[in-house]
Design a protein around this motif. Structure first.
Motif, PDB file in Angstrom:
ATOM      1  N   GLU A 276     -10.055   1.215  -3.600  1.00 51.01           N
ATOM      2  CA  GLU A 276      -9.553   0.997  -4.952  1.00 51.01           C
ATOM      3  C   GLU A 276      -8.073   1.324  -5.029  1.00 51.01           C
ATOM      4  OE1 GLU A 276     -11.848   3.121  -7.826  1.00 51.01           O
ATOM      5  OE2 GLU A 276     -13.612   1.881  -7.485  1.00 51.01           O
ATOM      6  N   GLY A 277      -7.363   0.584  -5.871  1.00 52.00           N
ATOM      7  CA  GLY A 277      -5.948   0.850  -6.053  1.00 52.00           C
ATOM      8  C   GLY A 277      -5.322  -0.096  -7.051  1.00 52.00           C
ATOM      9  N   THR A 278      -4.006  -0.152  -7.056  1.00 48.29           N
ATOM     10  CA  THR A 278      -3.290  -1.089  -7.912  1.00 48.29           C
ATOM     11  C   THR A 278      -2.191  -1.768  -7.110  1.00 48.29           C
ATOM     12  OG1 THR A 278      -1.647   0.497  -8.713  1.00 48.29           O
ATOM     13  CG2 THR A 278      -3.679   0.317  -9.991  1.00 48.29           C
ATOM     14  N   PHE A 279      -1.798  -2.931  -7.587  1.00 45.63           N
ATOM     15  CA  PHE A 279      -0.688  -3.677  -7.010  1.00 45.63           C
ATOM     16  C   PHE A 279      -0.006  -4.394  -8.164  1.00 45.63           C
ATOM     17  CE2 PHE A 279       0.698  -7.827  -5.116  1.00 45.63           C
ATOM     18  CZ  PHE A 279       1.758  -7.318  -4.387  1.00 45.63           C
ATOM     19  N   ARG A 280       1.310  -4.197  -8.275  1.00 45.50           N
ATOM     20  CA  ARG A 280       2.072  -4.772  -9.393  1.00 45.50           C
ATOM     21  C   ARG A 280       1.477  -4.358 -10.736  1.00 45.50           C
ATOM     22  NH1 ARG A 280       2.879 -10.623  -6.610  1.00 45.50           N
ATOM     23  NH2 ARG A 280       4.800 -10.132  -5.510  1.00 45.50           N
ATOM     24  N   GLY A 281       0.985  -3.130 -10.810  1.00 45.42           N
ATOM     25  CA  GLY A 281       0.455  -2.591 -12.055  1.00 45.42           C
ATOM     26  C   GLY A 281      -0.943  -3.054 -12.415  1.00 45.42           C
ATOM     27  N   THR A 282      -1.588  -3.808 -11.538  1.00 40.23           N
ATOM     28  CA  THR A 282      -2.933  -4.323 -11.790  1.00 40.23           C
ATOM     29  C   THR A 282      -3.942  -3.568 -10.931  1.00 40.23           C
ATOM     30  OG1 THR A 282      -2.015  -6.520 -12.218  1.00 40.23           O
ATOM     31  CG2 THR A 282      -4.372  -6.408 -11.734  1.00 40.23           C
ATOM     32  N   LYS A 283      -5.046  -3.112 -11.542  1.00 39.39           N
ATOM     33  CA  LYS A 283      -6.087  -2.403 -10.801  1.00 39.39           C
ATOM     34  C   LYS A 283      -6.966  -3.375 -10.037  1.00 39.39           C
ATOM     35  CE  LYS A 283      -6.379   1.508 -13.913  1.00 39.39           C
ATOM     36  NZ  LYS A 283      -7.234   2.329 -14.766  1.00 39.39           N
ATOM     37  N   GLY A 284      -7.422  -2.918  -8.860  1.00 44.81           N
ATOM     38  CA  GLY A 284      -8.286  -3.758  -8.054  1.00 44.81           C
ATOM     39  C   GLY A 284      -8.696  -3.077  -6.763  1.00 44.81           C
ATOM     40  N   ILE A 285      -8.979  -3.903  -5.767  1.00 42.14           N
ATOM     41  CA  ILE A 285      -9.458  -3.441  -4.459  1.00 42.14           C
ATOM     42  C   ILE A 285      -8.554  -3.983  -3.360  1.00 42.14           C
ATOM     43  CG2 ILE A 285     -11.355  -3.662  -2.770  1.00 42.14           C
ATOM     44  CD1 ILE A 285     -12.205  -1.893  -4.991  1.00 42.14           C
ATOM     45  N   TRP A 286      -8.137  -3.083  -2.463  1.00 41.46           N
ATOM     46  CA  TRP A 286      -7.459  -3.494  -1.240  1.00 41.46           C
ATOM     47  C   TRP A 286      -8.540  -3.785  -0.222  1.00 41.46           C
ATOM     48  CZ3 TRP A 286      -2.415  -4.495  -0.824  1.00 41.46           C
ATOM     49  CH2 TRP A 286      -1.556  -3.956  -1.783  1.00 41.46           C
ATOM     50  N   GLU A 287      -8.563  -4.998   0.336  1.00 45.52           N
ATOM     51  CA  GLU A 287      -9.545  -5.397   1.337  1.00 45.52           C
ATOM     52  C   GLU A 287      -8.853  -5.481   2.695  1.00 45.52           C
ATOM     53  OE1 GLU A 287     -11.051  -9.187   0.091  1.00 45.52           O
ATOM     54  OE2 GLU A 287     -12.138  -8.326  -1.601  1.00 45.52           O
ATOM     55  N   LEU A 288      -9.438  -4.833   3.682  1.00 41.77           N
ATOM     56  CA  LEU A 288      -8.906  -4.862   5.038  1.00 41.77           C
ATOM     57  C   LEU A 288     -10.069  -5.047   6.000  1.00 41.77           C
ATOM     58  CD1 LEU A 288      -6.739  -4.338   7.267  1.00 41.77           C
ATOM     59  CD2 LEU A 288      -7.247  -1.883   6.992  1.00 41.77           C
ATOM     60  N   VAL A 289      -9.951  -6.025   6.893  1.00 41.86           N
ATOM     61  CA  VAL A 289     -10.947  -6.228   7.949  1.00 41.86           C
ATOM     62  C   VAL A 289     -10.190  -6.320   9.265  1.00 41.86           C
ATOM     63  CG1 VAL A 289     -12.777  -7.697   8.879  1.00 41.86           C
ATOM     64  CG2 VAL A 289     -12.507  -7.475   6.391  1.00 41.86           C
ATOM     65  N   ILE A 290     -10.663  -5.540  10.253  1.00 42.70           N
ATOM     66  CA  ILE A 290     -10.063  -5.616  11.584  1.00 42.70           C
ATOM     67  C   ILE A 290     -11.136  -5.944  12.616  1.00 42.70           C
ATOM     68  CG2 ILE A 290      -8.229  -3.989  11.010  1.00 42.70           C
ATOM     69  CD1 ILE A 290      -9.724  -1.911  12.758  1.00 42.70           C
ATOM     70  N   ASP A 291     -10.715  -6.618  13.666  1.00 49.13           N
ATOM     71  CA  ASP A 291     -11.569  -6.867  14.824  1.00 49.13           C
ATOM     72  C   ASP A 291     -11.353  -5.677  15.751  1.00 49.13           C
ATOM     73  OD1 ASP A 291     -12.546  -7.582  17.352  1.00 49.13           O
ATOM     74  OD2 ASP A 291     -12.086  -9.699  17.053  1.00 49.13           O
ATOM     75  N   SER A 292     -12.357  -4.824  15.889  1.00 50.90           N
ATOM     76  CA  SER A 292     -12.194  -3.595  16.672  1.00 50.90           C
ATOM     77  C   SER A 292     -12.101  -3.860  18.180  1.00 50.90           C
ATOM     78  CB  SER A 292     -13.317  -2.603  16.371  1.00 50.90           C
ATOM     79  OG  SER A 292     -14.568  -3.133  16.727  1.00 50.90           O
ATOM     80  N   ASP A 293     -12.508  -5.034  18.624  1.00 50.84           N
ATOM     81  CA  ASP A 293     -12.379  -5.372  20.046  1.00 50.84           C
ATOM     82  C   ASP A 293     -10.929  -5.667  20.433  1.00 50.84           C
ATOM     83  OD1 ASP A 293     -15.053  -5.074  20.617  1.00 50.84           O
ATOM     84  OD2 ASP A 293     -15.514  -7.209  20.447  1.00 50.84           O
ATOM     85  N   THR A 294     -10.197  -6.291  19.516  1.00 52.28           N
ATOM     86  CA  THR A 294      -8.835  -6.724  19.826  1.00 52.28           C
ATOM     87  C   THR A 294      -7.766  -5.993  19.013  1.00 52.28           C
ATOM     88  OG1 THR A 294      -8.932  -8.499  18.180  1.00 52.28           O
ATOM     89  CG2 THR A 294      -9.647  -9.045  20.435  1.00 52.28           C
ATOM     90  N   ASN A 295      -8.180  -5.063  18.142  1.00 50.44           N
ATOM     91  CA  ASN A 295      -7.252  -4.344  17.252  1.00 50.44           C
ATOM     92  C   ASN A 295      -6.403  -5.322  16.439  1.00 50.44           C
ATOM     93  OD1 ASN A 295      -8.220  -1.889  18.030  1.00 50.44           O
ATOM     94  ND2 ASN A 295      -6.432  -1.306  19.222  1.00 50.44           N
ATOM     95  N   THR A 296      -7.073  -6.338  15.904  1.00 49.58           N
ATOM     96  CA  THR A 296      -6.394  -7.377  15.145  1.00 49.58           C
ATOM     97  C   THR A 296      -6.834  -7.356  13.692  1.00 49.58           C
ATOM     98  OG1 THR A 296      -6.303  -8.764  17.115  1.00 49.58           O
ATOM     99  CG2 THR A 296      -5.964  -9.870  15.005  1.00 49.58           C
ATOM    100  N   ILE A 297      -5.858  -7.425  12.781  1.00 48.85           N
ATOM    101  CA  ILE A 297      -6.153  -7.531  11.349  1.00 48.85           C
ATOM    102  C   ILE A 297      -6.522  -8.985  11.088  1.00 48.85           C
ATOM    103  CG2 ILE A 297      -5.219  -7.363   9.013  1.00 48.85           C
ATOM    104  CD1 ILE A 297      -3.156  -5.342  10.252  1.00 48.85           C
ATOM    105  N   VAL A 298      -7.738  -9.219  10.627  1.00 45.01           N
ATOM    106  CA  VAL A 298      -8.177 -10.586  10.348  1.00 45.01           C
ATOM    107  C   VAL A 298      -8.198 -10.884   8.851  1.00 45.01           C
ATOM    108  CG1 VAL A 298      -9.456 -10.814  12.507  1.00 45.01           C
ATOM    109  CG2 VAL A 298     -10.625  -9.967  10.474  1.00 45.01           C
ATOM    110  N   HIS A 299      -8.082  -9.834   8.020  1.00 48.50           N
ATOM    111  CA  HIS A 299      -8.086 -10.022   6.569  1.00 48.50           C
ATOM    112  C   HIS A 299      -7.363  -8.853   5.922  1.00 48.50           C
ATOM    113  CE1 HIS A 299      -9.642 -11.255   2.634  1.00 48.50           C
ATOM    114  NE2 HIS A 299     -10.025 -10.008   2.438  1.00 48.50           N
ATOM    115  N   LEU A 300      -6.374  -9.150   5.064  1.00 53.17           N
ATOM    116  CA  LEU A 300      -5.658  -8.142   4.299  1.00 53.17           C
ATOM    117  C   LEU A 300      -5.301  -8.750   2.966  1.00 53.17           C
ATOM    118  CD1 LEU A 300      -4.269  -5.404   3.935  1.00 53.17           C
ATOM    119  CD2 LEU A 300      -2.269  -6.360   5.099  1.00 53.17           C
ATOM    120  N   LEU A 301      -5.874  -8.197   1.896  1.00 54.20           N
ATOM    121  CA  LEU A 301      -5.722  -8.807   0.579  1.00 54.20           C
ATOM    122  C   LEU A 301      -5.905  -7.770  -0.508  1.00 54.20           C
ATOM    123  CD1 LEU A 301      -5.710 -11.543  -1.136  1.00 54.20           C
ATOM    124  CD2 LEU A 301      -8.184 -11.370  -1.044  1.00 54.20           C
TER     125      LEU A 301
END
Length: 151
Positions: free
Chosen positions: A121-146
């Protein structure tokens, strides 16, 4: 100036991204040195003691091409029309990633076999919401950041 606040419940960790583009403040009940997890959570798979997984540090993660392709996306309408829709991708993400990863415990991603997912949970530009992060643990790659605002 982008404001990004990621909140949970206990101790506060705060920092400023030196690009001048973002201010980040996080409240987290978790120790930032957590290297594994054993908690079962909703929305993702269950992880048990037998599935202990090491969580990489933000500085060791790289962006997937899909995430990089969103660097120049522009807001098309509303108050922020004409601005970058995801300036946090290009303007120094290590601190933001550290804070998202510290603010909630990861779950097993339902789509990516070795994926770890955080919803903080958090805010961005004064709007409340959810930070979503998905990583591939095999390759240490961020596949989703929103950041997804509450409706």
């Amino acid at each position: 100036k982008v404001e990004a606040f990621v909140k949970a419940t206990s101790t506060t960790i705060a920092g400023v991204i030196s690009t001048g583009a973002a201010l980040l403040s996080v409240t987290s009940p978790f120790d930032s040195t957590v290297s594994h997890f054993t908690e079962e959570t909703s929305g993702g798979g269950s992880l048990s003691d037998s599935n202990e997984i090491n969580i990489p540090k933000a500085k060791d993660l790289k962006m997937s091409k899909t995430v990089e392709n969103h660097i120049k996306d522009i807001v098309l309408k509303g108050e922020n029309k004409g601005e970058l829709s995801r300036p946090y991708i290009e303007k120094g993400t290590n601190l933001l990633l550290d804070e998202i990863m510290s603010a909630s415990k990861p779950t097993k991603d339902v789509i990516l076999k070795n994926g770890l997912k955080w919803n903080s949970e958090g805010t961005f530009r004064g709007t409340k919401g959810i930070w979503e992060l998905v990583i591939d643990s095999d390759t240490n790659t961020i596949v989703h950041l929103l950041f997804k605002e509450y409706k």
